[in-house]
Design an enzyme around this catalytic site. Structure first.
Site, PDB file in Angstrom:
ATOM      1  N   ASP A 176       0.846  -1.170   0.000  1.00 30.39           N
ATOM      2  CA  ASP A 176       0.000   0.000   0.000  1.00 30.39           C
ATOM      3  C   ASP A 176       0.892   1.234   0.000  1.00 30.39           C
ATOM      4  OD1 ASP A 176      -2.363   1.545   0.336  1.00 30.39           O
ATOM      5  OD2 ASP A 176      -1.798   1.805   2.425  1.00 30.39           O
TER       6      ASP A 176
ATOM      7  N   ASP B  97      -8.885  -0.571   2.139  1.00 28.02           N
ATOM      8  CA  ASP B  97      -8.850   0.112   0.853  1.00 28.02           C
ATOM      9  C   ASP B  97     -10.090  -0.229   0.042  1.00 28.02           C
ATOM     10  OD1 ASP B  97      -6.509   1.168   1.564  1.00 28.02           O
ATOM     11  OD2 ASP B  97      -5.343   0.384  -0.120  1.00 28.02           O
TER      12      ASP B  97
ATOM     13  N   THR C 121      -2.947   5.040  -3.898  1.00 18.98           N
ATOM     14  CA  THR C 121      -1.918   5.848  -3.241  1.00 18.98           C
ATOM     15  C   THR C 121      -0.569   5.707  -3.920  1.00 18.98           C
ATOM     16  OG1 THR C 121      -1.781   4.029  -1.684  1.00 18.98           O
ATOM     17  CG2 THR C 121      -2.970   5.957  -0.979  1.00 18.98           C
ATOM     18  N   THR C 122      -0.317   4.548  -4.509  1.00 17.00           N
ATOM     19  CA  THR C 122       0.945   4.381  -5.222  1.00 17.00           C
ATOM     20  C   THR C 122       0.912   5.136  -6.537  1.00 17.00           C
ATOM     21  OG1 THR C 122       1.034   2.163  -4.322  1.00 17.00           O
ATOM     22  CG2 THR C 122       2.617   2.703  -6.008  1.00 17.00           C
TER      23      THR C 122
END
Lengths: 529, 577
Positions: B59, B390, B92-93
């Protein structure tokens, strides 16, 4: 060493220090100014192009440069805008002085300083008022507010001014009284990371950055009681022991404490209050009874915030627990909680009171903080406009016009003062030059073009040609660079500009008067590490 | 030579100009490189050891947080990753990759001397166009397909996670939990109403969803085993009271003059506790839960009367029970009335692995749900929890935005194509910059291919062609299973459009912030021994200009830097050792 007359001159060394400071921050001038990333001594990270904020976070060692920085800070506290102008112009006028000194005796002649004061008086009384092109007549007119706000916001948050300006204008309009007067503190800023700048909105009333403690989370037409103290059973400061003599005491002991709290809460509920706000702790017991009475309770940790809320709902903060008198109660039309970007906030809405909260959104905290500073500057500008609404053209146009007028004026003055008045004029060119440099133009050429357009302009109207910072479409470096500020709507407040000029000249003349710096050793032995 | 002038406090670093900008960009790239490999279904995980604690995650936000990045400019990337996490929960990446790639594509322009302001303005325009394009492409939910749509987005979110193999198990759980909230109209309280519990041991496949509240058996005293552990339609009393025999208040003291009174005092103390217990029993409740301890005496007292009790229930769990059962938490045992009690259809104690769970189901308020995760190791469950979280957020977002786009790099390719086409109509430098921005968007499909072990150049070329030539090709993305391209929309790789909108917005903003910096001023730390106040101005050993130029080296070798190579010098090296 001896044949270099500059070696021992304190004045020149002071000038050099100020120049360094001014050069360092010059790249941040104007809408196209670049930001500085400042890491302050607490390791906090700040990305900003706001001159005063940068100076606040770094420690300036050199005493002469400190004088200049102080002038800049003063501009920030008094006017809130044009801070970089003080630094840029102050630095430039010192540079021009060093050139003058070089021509003369290597000693600053008193005439130079006299000339600067004379030039300043001239600008103040005659030249600048002549350049006024527009004015804010009615602060209640949103259109006029936008006219002032857009250039101010653009110089801090270029690209976002179209979003921010209407929000700030609406916020100011919300808090204004009938005469257009308002307190800059009435416009609050709330920062919530996430989303993007375009999602920023205006909320009327007060926004607390936390959720409610109680089960009931919304109410309408609610009376509010505000307590500056904690909402809990009071305990004595002095150490005391409860002394029990009989079994009956022991049995009733706990009951009394509970009963007392219940009585307080019921008293509050009976007075018609629906919302309780406390500045201190909220005990479990109190919360229990509040929930039982279906009251709403909000905790606000900071005293300052609590005062703000009192102002927003017209309440008086109480320092003792108990039902408030009708005078002490606040009122608001609606209270509710809302989730924004993963945070719960409580919104107090009230039409009667004058308070507006601008909710800023941006993806990073550094952008948020910079947005906040921009909004503060914008609100300040509106306050200033309320005092003196005269406007001049921005974008370097007014500086260029002043510069040329001063240089013409200079030739009529006999004696050494002539040089210094001309130098003053020359120094003003720094603003258009830096604007052009920061926008990526060939500054030397653009400045020549600008000068030419001002010279060709007739005397019947104010010349509105300034630096074209937008630079749309034209990629050719040989043409362009100037444009009409009237069409772009780039207008600055005259009073702010004048204050900046005055501060810069004052700082510069003070620095030039210094012929020796004496520094006492710091008291005590070596500093503790 | 004249001695230098000390302008700023000694120990202050200042570095300025284009080299500064380039070094900032390099730092951002270095950070992006660390998380690059975690993107997508074939992304790899990172093991991060923080002291004794080991985290395995892919994550982006978790990794960025744990990396302890110290480079001031690169911290911006951590910020956007966090804001994406708070706002959307997933992606998020990609937001970090995107921001770093935009900067990387701008680097040649900076080196060639293009003014950063021009870059910023064009990036901002491109970002705006990209967001508009996403909104235009987004496919709105249809009413009756809602369930199916949500399942697909949940699957897509889980696809790139550790528990991807079990997405068919988790996706329905997640959707059910969020749907329950949605129907109750309190989607905003997701984090407090849906709990994720971890029990190590067993198999992931044994994870299950409870439509109600479940929490681990609390610490219990003698007598607990004698209690009834199953009820139907019980009354539930929620307390914030300690049910134990002890002094009422710390500073209370009893002084008696007559020894005969002694017994009465002792009796009184017992009476206090018995009164409380009686009040609980009299309220008609069968289950008593308290935030504070419930002692031996109380446990046995309740057991004798056929009640169930549990003390030291955590705050969050108690609130969830209150929410689900309709009860309210009482701080006093006096004046308890029937309407303060909650109820539920079935209460039982259930054995899960070697843990026992108190489970409340068939509650009157169908808002709360609990997902119980099982798994081999602690790290595995921790990562599963993040993945499920998530997925929850993604489903919530989908419901809120009401529209989806195709994932697998398809939407990026399509936006990239549109920007490229638009760029050709622009005169001047803007054309090149917007084209570069369009190219930067391709980092997502490229990274997907690379992580899956396929030749990204071939696949990207095929994708570009498909998007340019075929009118129906707008949803073509990377097929990570077969190493080719496919219509990801048909395959059900769906992401909420808000996710993409937010990541384009955030990446653009971050890139602009970094491009707008032309100088870093680092004030010495307060406790930095180098930062003593000299108070003298003519003793500077090096001239100011020297100080400016040497700032970068100083920063690398100085007190606050680590020992890694250039660009990552500020990062506390953890991974490499």
């Amino acid at each position: 060493m001896d044949d270099d007359p500059t070696a021992g001159s304190v004045t020149l060394r002071n000038i050099e220090a100020c120049m360094q400071l001014s050069r360092m921050l010059r790249t941040s001038l104007g809408p196209q100014g670049r930001c500085k990333l400042v890491v302050n001594h607490l390791e906090r990270l700040i990305v900003t192009s706001d001159c005063a904020s940068i100076l606040k976070e770094v420690t300036i060692e050199h005493p002469a440069a400190q004088l200049l920085a102080e002038a800049c800070q003063k501009q920030e506290t008094e006017r809130g805008d044009n801070t970089n102008f003080v630094l840029a112009f102050g630095g430039e006028i010192l540079w021009q002085t060093s050139q003058l000194i070089a021509k003369m005796t290597w000693q600053p002649a008193p005439e130079i300083l006299a000339g600067y004061q004379r030039a300043l008086t001239l600008v103040e009384n005659k030249l600048l008022p002549d350049l006024v092109c527009d004015g804010v007549t009615d602060l209640k007119d949103k259109h006029q507010l936008l006219k002032i706000l857009q250039p101010v916001l653009a110089s801090k948050q270029y690209g976002s001014e179209q979003t921010l300006a209407p929000i700030v204008a609406d916020a100011c309009l919300t808090v204004m009284d009938a005469q257009g007067k308002f307190n800059a503190e009435s416009v609050r800023v709330c920062k919530i990371p996430g989303s993007s700048v375009s999602q920023s909105t205006l909320l009327e009333g007060y926004v607390a950055m936390r959720g409610l403690e109680t089960v009931v989370t919304n109410a309408t037409d609610a009376k509010i009681a505000v307590y500056a103290c904690g909402f809990e059973a009071s305990s004595t400061e002095a150490k005391g022991t409860v002394l029990m003599k009989t079994a009956a005491d022991l049995l009733s002991y706990n009951r009394t404490e509970e009963a007392k709290m219940e009585e307080i809460v019921q008293g509050i509920a009976a007075s018609g209050v629906k919302v309780v706000v406390t500045g201190g702790n909220l005990s479990d017991m109190a919360l229990h009874f509040l929930d039982r009475a279906s009251l709403i309770c909000l905790r606000i940790g900071s005293k300052w915030e609590l005062r703000r809320l009192c102002q927003a709902v017209n309440a008086t903060a109480l320092v003792r627990l108990g039902a408030p008198t009708p005078d002490e109660m606040g009122f608001c039309e609606s209270i509710r909680t809302q989730e924004l970007g993963g945070k719960t906030v409580t919104v107090f809405r009230s039409h009667e009171t004058k308070l507006a909260t601008i909710l800023l959104r941006a993806s990073t905290s550094s952008v948020l903080n910079d947005l906040e500073r921009a909004v503060d500057d914008g609100v300040q500008a509106v306050v200033q406009a309320g005092k003196d609404g005269r406007l001049v053209y921005g974008g370097g146009a007014v500086e260029m016009a002043l510069s040329m007028a001063l240089q013409q004026e200079a030739s009529r003055v006999p004696g050494l003062e002539q040089y210094s008045i001309a130098a003053f004029g020359k120094a003003l060119e720094i603003v258009p030059r830096t604007l052009a440099e920061n926008a990526g133009w060939d500054a030397v050429r653009v400045l020549a073009d600008l000068k030419a357009s001002h010279a060709q302009h007739g005397t019947e109207s104010v010349c509105d040609v300034g630096i074209d910072i937008e630079r749309y479409g034209t990629e050719n470096d040989d043409t362009g660079g100037t444009c009409s500020m009237k069409e772009r709507g780039v207008l600055d407040l005259m009073s702010t500009k004048l204050a900046a000029l005055r501060l810069a000249v004052d700082a510069a003349t003070t620095i030039l008067k210094i012929d020796q710096i004496i520094m006492s050793k710091p008291a005590g032995g070596p500093k503790p590490q | 030579m004249r001695p230098g002038i000390i302008l700023l406090r000694e120990g202050t670093d200042t570095s300025q100009g284009t080299p500064q900008l380039i070094s900032n960009i390099n730092a951002c790239q270095a950070v992006a490189d660390t998380v690059r490999t975690t993107l997508g279904p074939s992304g790899r995980d990172k093991l991060i050891a923080t002291g004794r604690h080991v985290t395995i995650s892919n994550d982006g936000a978790t990794i960025m947080k744990l990396l302890e990045i110290e480079h001031p400019a690169a911290k911006t990337l951590v910020d956007i990753s966090m804001s994406q996490d708070a706002e959307v929960g997933d992606g998020t990446t990609s937001v970090v990759l995107l921001a770093a790639e935009i900067l990387a594509k701008m680097k040649p322009f900076v080196e060639e001397g293009v003014h950063p302001q021009i870059l910023q303005r064009n990036i901002r325009n491109a970002g705006k166009m990209a967001v508009e394009k996403v909104q235009e492409l987004a496919v709105p939910f249809q009413g009756d397909e809602l369930e199916d749509m949500l399942l697909k987005t949940a699957r897509t979110a889980l696809n790139s996670k550790l528990i991807a193999n079990h997405k068919d198990l988790f996706a329905p759980m997640v959707v059910e939990a969020v749907q329950a909230l949605h129907q109750g109209g309190s989607l905003d309280d997701l984090s407090s109403l849906v709990a994720i519990k971890q029990i190590s041991g067993g198999d992931v496949r044994q994870s299950f969803l409870v439509n109600g509240v479940a929490f681990k058996k609390t610490f219990s005293y003698a007598g607990f085993e004698q209690m009834t552990k199953q009820f139907t339609n019980p009354g539930i009393l929620l307390l914030n009271v300690e049910l134990e025999l002890k002094s009422e208040k710390e500073n209370a003291e009893v002084r008696i003059t007559d020894p005969s009174q002694y017994q009465s005092i002792v009796d009184a103390e017992w009476k206090v506790i018995y009164d409380k217990l009686d009040a609980c029993v009299d309220s008609g409740a069968q289950i008593v839960l308290s935030k504070l301890p419930i002692g031996d005496l109380a446990t046995q007292y309740f057991a004798d009367r056929g009640l169930f009790c549990a003390g030291r229930v955590t705050d969050g769990d108690l609130k969830r029970v209150a929410k689900a059962t309709g009860g309210s938490v009482q701080t006093s045992t006096h004046g308890i009335t029937k309407d303060m009690l909650g109820t539920c259809g079935v209460f039982e104690e259930r054995q899960v692995g070697d843990e026992r769970f108190n489970v409340f189901t068939d509650c009157p308020q169908k808002l709360t749900s609990t997902i119980v995760l099982r798994g081999g190791t602690e790290q595995f469950i921790a990562e599963s929890e993040r993945s499920v979280h998530d997925a929850l957020m993604v489903v919530k977002r989908s419901l809120q935005s009401g529209s989806v786009v195709a994932g697998g790099g398809a939407v990026e390719m399509e936006v990239s194509r549109c920007l490229r086409e638009h760029a050709l109509t622009i005169e001047g430098k803007g054309q090149l910059i917007i084209t570069a921005y369009a190219k930067a968007l391709e980092v997502i499909p490229r990274q997907l291919c690379e992580n899956a072990g396929y030749d990204s150049t071939d696949i990207l070329a095929a994708l570009r062609r498909k998007h340019a030539v075929d009118a129906d090709g707008k949803w073509y993305g990377v097929d990570v299973i077969n190493g080719h391209i496919c219509d990801t929309f048909d395959l059900g790789v769906w992401e909420p459009s808000d996710n993409k909108v937010n990541s384009f917005d955030a990446a653009t903003e971050a890139a602009c912030v970094i491009l707008s910096i032309d100088e870093t001023v680092m004030a010495p730390k307060s406790q930095d021994p180098n930062a003593h106040h000299t108070g003298q101005m003519d003793q500077g050993n090096k001239p100011m200009s020297n100080m400016m130029g040497g700032a970068m080296q100083a920063a690398q070798g100085g007190a606050r830097s680590g020992q890694l190579g250039p660009g990552v010098s500020y990062m506390k090296g953890r991974g490499g050792g």
